[in-house]
Design a protein around this motif. Structure first.
Motif, PDB file in Angstrom:
ATOM      1  N   SER A   1      -9.195 -70.429 -30.621  1.00 34.73           N
ATOM      2  CA  SER A   1      -9.576 -71.310 -29.517  1.00 34.73           C
ATOM      3  C   SER A   1     -11.018 -71.069 -29.070  1.00 34.73           C
ATOM      4  O   SER A   1     -11.596 -71.883 -28.363  1.00 34.73           O
ATOM      5  CB  SER A   1      -8.635 -71.112 -28.335  1.00 34.73           C
ATOM      6  N   ARG A   2     -11.622 -69.981 -29.501  1.00 33.50           N
ATOM      7  CA  ARG A   2     -12.999 -69.700 -29.099  1.00 33.50           C
ATOM      8  C   ARG A   2     -14.021 -70.449 -29.954  1.00 33.50           C
ATOM      9  O   ARG A   2     -15.201 -70.400 -29.695  1.00 33.50           O
ATOM     10  CB  ARG A   2     -13.285 -68.204 -29.130  1.00 33.50           C
ATOM     11  N   TYR A   3     -13.556 -71.165 -30.978  1.00 35.61           N
ATOM     12  CA  TYR A   3     -14.457 -71.942 -31.816  1.00 35.61           C
ATOM     13  C   TYR A   3     -14.660 -73.329 -31.240  1.00 35.61           C
ATOM     14  O   TYR A   3     -13.881 -73.800 -30.437  1.00 35.61           O
ATOM     15  CB  TYR A   3     -13.920 -72.029 -33.250  1.00 35.61           C
ATOM     16  N   LYS A   4     -15.705 -73.985 -31.697  1.00 36.55           N
ATOM     17  CA  LYS A   4     -16.003 -75.340 -31.245  1.00 36.55           C
ATOM     18  C   LYS A   4     -14.789 -76.235 -31.478  1.00 36.55           C
ATOM     19  O   LYS A   4     -14.105 -76.116 -32.489  1.00 36.55           O
ATOM     20  CB  LYS A   4     -17.178 -75.913 -32.024  1.00 36.55           C
ATOM     21  N   ASN A   5     -14.557 -77.140 -30.553  1.00 38.20           N
ATOM     22  CA  ASN A   5     -13.418 -78.048 -30.663  1.00 38.20           C
ATOM     23  C   ASN A   5     -13.424 -78.805 -31.985  1.00 38.20           C
ATOM     24  O   ASN A   5     -12.373 -79.114 -32.529  1.00 38.20           O
ATOM     25  CB  ASN A   5     -13.395 -79.033 -29.498  1.00 38.20           C
ATOM     26  N   SER A   6     -14.599 -79.116 -32.501  1.00 37.60           N
ATOM     27  CA  SER A   6     -14.681 -79.876 -33.742  1.00 37.60           C
ATOM     28  C   SER A   6     -14.167 -79.080 -34.941  1.00 37.60           C
ATOM     29  O   SER A   6     -13.757 -79.653 -35.946  1.00 37.60           O
ATOM     30  CB  SER A   6     -16.112 -80.330 -34.005  1.00 37.60           C
ATOM     31  N   MET A   7     -14.179 -77.758 -34.854  1.00 38.08           N
ATOM     32  CA  MET A   7     -13.756 -76.925 -35.976  1.00 38.08           C
ATOM     33  C   MET A   7     -12.286 -76.523 -35.890  1.00 38.08           C
ATOM     34  O   MET A   7     -11.675 -76.183 -36.889  1.00 38.08           O
ATOM     35  CB  MET A   7     -14.627 -75.662 -36.043  1.00 38.08           C
ATOM     36  N   VAL A   8     -11.729 -76.559 -34.711  1.00 37.95           N
ATOM     37  CA  VAL A   8     -10.360 -76.091 -34.512  1.00 37.95           C
ATOM     38  C   VAL A   8      -9.354 -76.857 -35.375  1.00 37.95           C
ATOM     39  O   VAL A   8      -8.496 -76.236 -36.003  1.00 37.95           O
ATOM     40  CB  VAL A   8      -9.977 -76.102 -33.018  1.00 37.95           C
ATOM     41  N   PRO A   9      -9.416 -78.202 -35.470  1.00 37.98           N
ATOM     42  CA  PRO A   9      -8.427 -78.900 -36.310  1.00 37.98           C
ATOM     43  C   PRO A   9      -8.450 -78.448 -37.775  1.00 37.98           C
ATOM     44  O   PRO A   9      -7.400 -78.309 -38.405  1.00 37.98           O
ATOM     45  CB  PRO A   9      -8.819 -80.373 -36.189  1.00 37.98           C
ATOM     46  N   LEU A  10      -9.635 -78.197 -38.299  1.00 38.76           N
ATOM     47  CA  LEU A  10      -9.752 -77.740 -39.680  1.00 38.76           C
ATOM     48  C   LEU A  10      -9.103 -76.365 -39.844  1.00 38.76           C
ATOM     49  O   LEU A  10      -8.357 -76.121 -40.793  1.00 38.76           O
ATOM     50  CB  LEU A  10     -11.230 -77.682 -40.085  1.00 38.76           C
ATOM     51  N   LEU A  11      -9.370 -75.480 -38.906  1.00 38.95           N
ATOM     52  CA  LEU A  11      -8.787 -74.140 -38.967  1.00 38.95           C
ATOM     53  C   LEU A  11      -7.275 -74.195 -38.767  1.00 38.95           C
ATOM     54  O   LEU A  11      -6.530 -73.462 -39.419  1.00 38.95           O
ATOM     55  CB  LEU A  11      -9.437 -73.239 -37.921  1.00 38.95           C
ATOM     56  N   GLN A  12      -6.803 -75.070 -37.894  1.00 38.87           N
ATOM     57  CA  GLN A  12      -5.368 -75.204 -37.681  1.00 38.87           C
ATOM     58  C   GLN A  12      -4.682 -75.725 -38.941  1.00 38.87           C
ATOM     59  O   GLN A  12      -3.571 -75.308 -39.268  1.00 38.87           O
ATOM     60  CB  GLN A  12      -5.084 -76.127 -36.498  1.00 38.87           C
ATOM     61  N   LYS A  13      -5.343 -76.613 -39.656  1.00 36.47           N
ATOM     62  CA  LYS A  13      -4.806 -77.124 -40.913  1.00 36.47           C
ATOM     63  C   LYS A  13      -4.646 -75.977 -41.916  1.00 36.47           C
ATOM     64  O   LYS A  13      -3.619 -75.863 -42.584  1.00 36.47           O
ATOM     65  CB  LYS A  13      -5.739 -78.198 -41.467  1.00 36.47           C
ATOM     66  N   ASP A  14      -5.652 -75.122 -42.001  1.00 35.57           N
ATOM     67  CA  ASP A  14      -5.580 -73.961 -42.892  1.00 35.57           C
ATOM     68  C   ASP A  14      -4.452 -73.023 -42.468  1.00 35.57           C
ATOM     69  O   ASP A  14      -3.726 -72.493 -43.308  1.00 35.57           O
ATOM     70  CB  ASP A  14      -6.908 -73.200 -42.902  1.00 35.57           C
ATOM     71  N   MET A  15      -4.308 -72.822 -41.164  1.00 35.26           N
ATOM     72  CA  MET A  15      -3.241 -71.950 -40.656  1.00 35.26           C
ATOM     73  C   MET A  15      -1.873 -72.534 -40.975  1.00 35.26           C
ATOM     74  O   MET A  15      -0.953 -71.808 -41.364  1.00 35.26           O
ATOM     75  CB  MET A  15      -3.377 -71.750 -39.148  1.00 35.26           C
ATOM     76  N   HIS A  16      -1.739 -73.836 -40.823  1.00 39.56           N
ATOM     77  CA  HIS A  16      -0.465 -74.486 -41.109  1.00 39.56           C
ATOM     78  C   HIS A  16      -0.078 -74.274 -42.577  1.00 39.56           C
ATOM     79  O   HIS A  16       1.057 -73.963 -42.902  1.00 39.56           O
ATOM     80  CB  HIS A  16      -0.529 -75.977 -40.797  1.00 39.56           C
ATOM     81  N   LYS A  17      -1.062 -74.412 -43.474  1.00 40.97           N
ATOM     82  CA  LYS A  17      -0.826 -74.179 -44.902  1.00 40.97           C
ATOM     83  C   LYS A  17      -0.396 -72.742 -45.135  1.00 40.97           C
ATOM     84  O   LYS A  17       0.490 -72.473 -45.938  1.00 40.97           O
ATOM     85  CB  LYS A  17      -2.103 -74.444 -45.700  1.00 40.97           C
ATOM     86  N   LEU A  18      -1.043 -71.813 -44.443  1.00 37.42           N
ATOM     87  CA  LEU A  18      -0.778 -70.397 -44.630  1.00 37.42           C
ATOM     88  C   LEU A  18       0.653 -70.047 -44.249  1.00 37.42           C
ATOM     89  O   LEU A  18       1.348 -69.340 -44.974  1.00 37.42           O
ATOM     90  CB  LEU A  18      -1.763 -69.571 -43.776  1.00 37.42           C
ATOM     91  N   PHE A  19       1.124 -70.542 -43.123  1.00 39.85           N
ATOM     92  CA  PHE A  19       2.428 -70.135 -42.617  1.00 39.85           C
ATOM     93  C   PHE A  19       3.555 -71.086 -43.003  1.00 39.85           C
ATOM     94  O   PHE A  19       4.669 -70.956 -42.536  1.00 39.85           O
ATOM     95  CB  PHE A  19       2.361 -69.957 -41.098  1.00 39.85           C
ATOM     96  N   LYS A  20       3.269 -72.019 -43.857  1.00 39.16           N
ATOM     97  CA  LYS A  20       4.252 -72.992 -44.328  1.00 39.16           C
ATOM     98  C   LYS A  20       5.315 -72.336 -45.166  1.00 39.16           C
ATOM     99  O   LYS A  20       5.118 -71.479 -45.934  1.00 39.16           O
ATOM    100  CB  LYS A  20       3.507 -74.061 -45.119  1.00 39.16           C
TER     101      LYS A  20
END
Length: 57
Positions: free
Chosen positions: A38-57
């Motif tokens: 959450s400390r990253y720019k709002n524009s980058m958070v969706p990309l990182l969340q997508k990566d996290m979703h893939k990781l914990f899938k």
């Protein structure tokens, strides 16, 4: 964990995939560590969340 660049976070998330695959008991620890996104720019958070979703899938 302390990251400075979004690219570094994405590299770590990619590396964590293998760890989670073979050591699923570490999943909660890794999730807690990457939750500071959450400390990253709002524009980058969706990309990182997508990566996290893939990781914990």
């Amino acid at each position: 964990m302390s990251f400075h660049k979004t690219g570094v976070v994405r590299q770590y998330l990619g590396a964590f995939h293998e760890i989670v695959l073979y050591r699923p008991e570490l999943c909660d620890t890794i999730k807690a560590a990457v939750e500071e996104l959450s400390r990253y720019k709002n524009s980058m958070v969706p990309l990182l969340q997508k990566d996290m979703h893939k990781l914990f899938k």
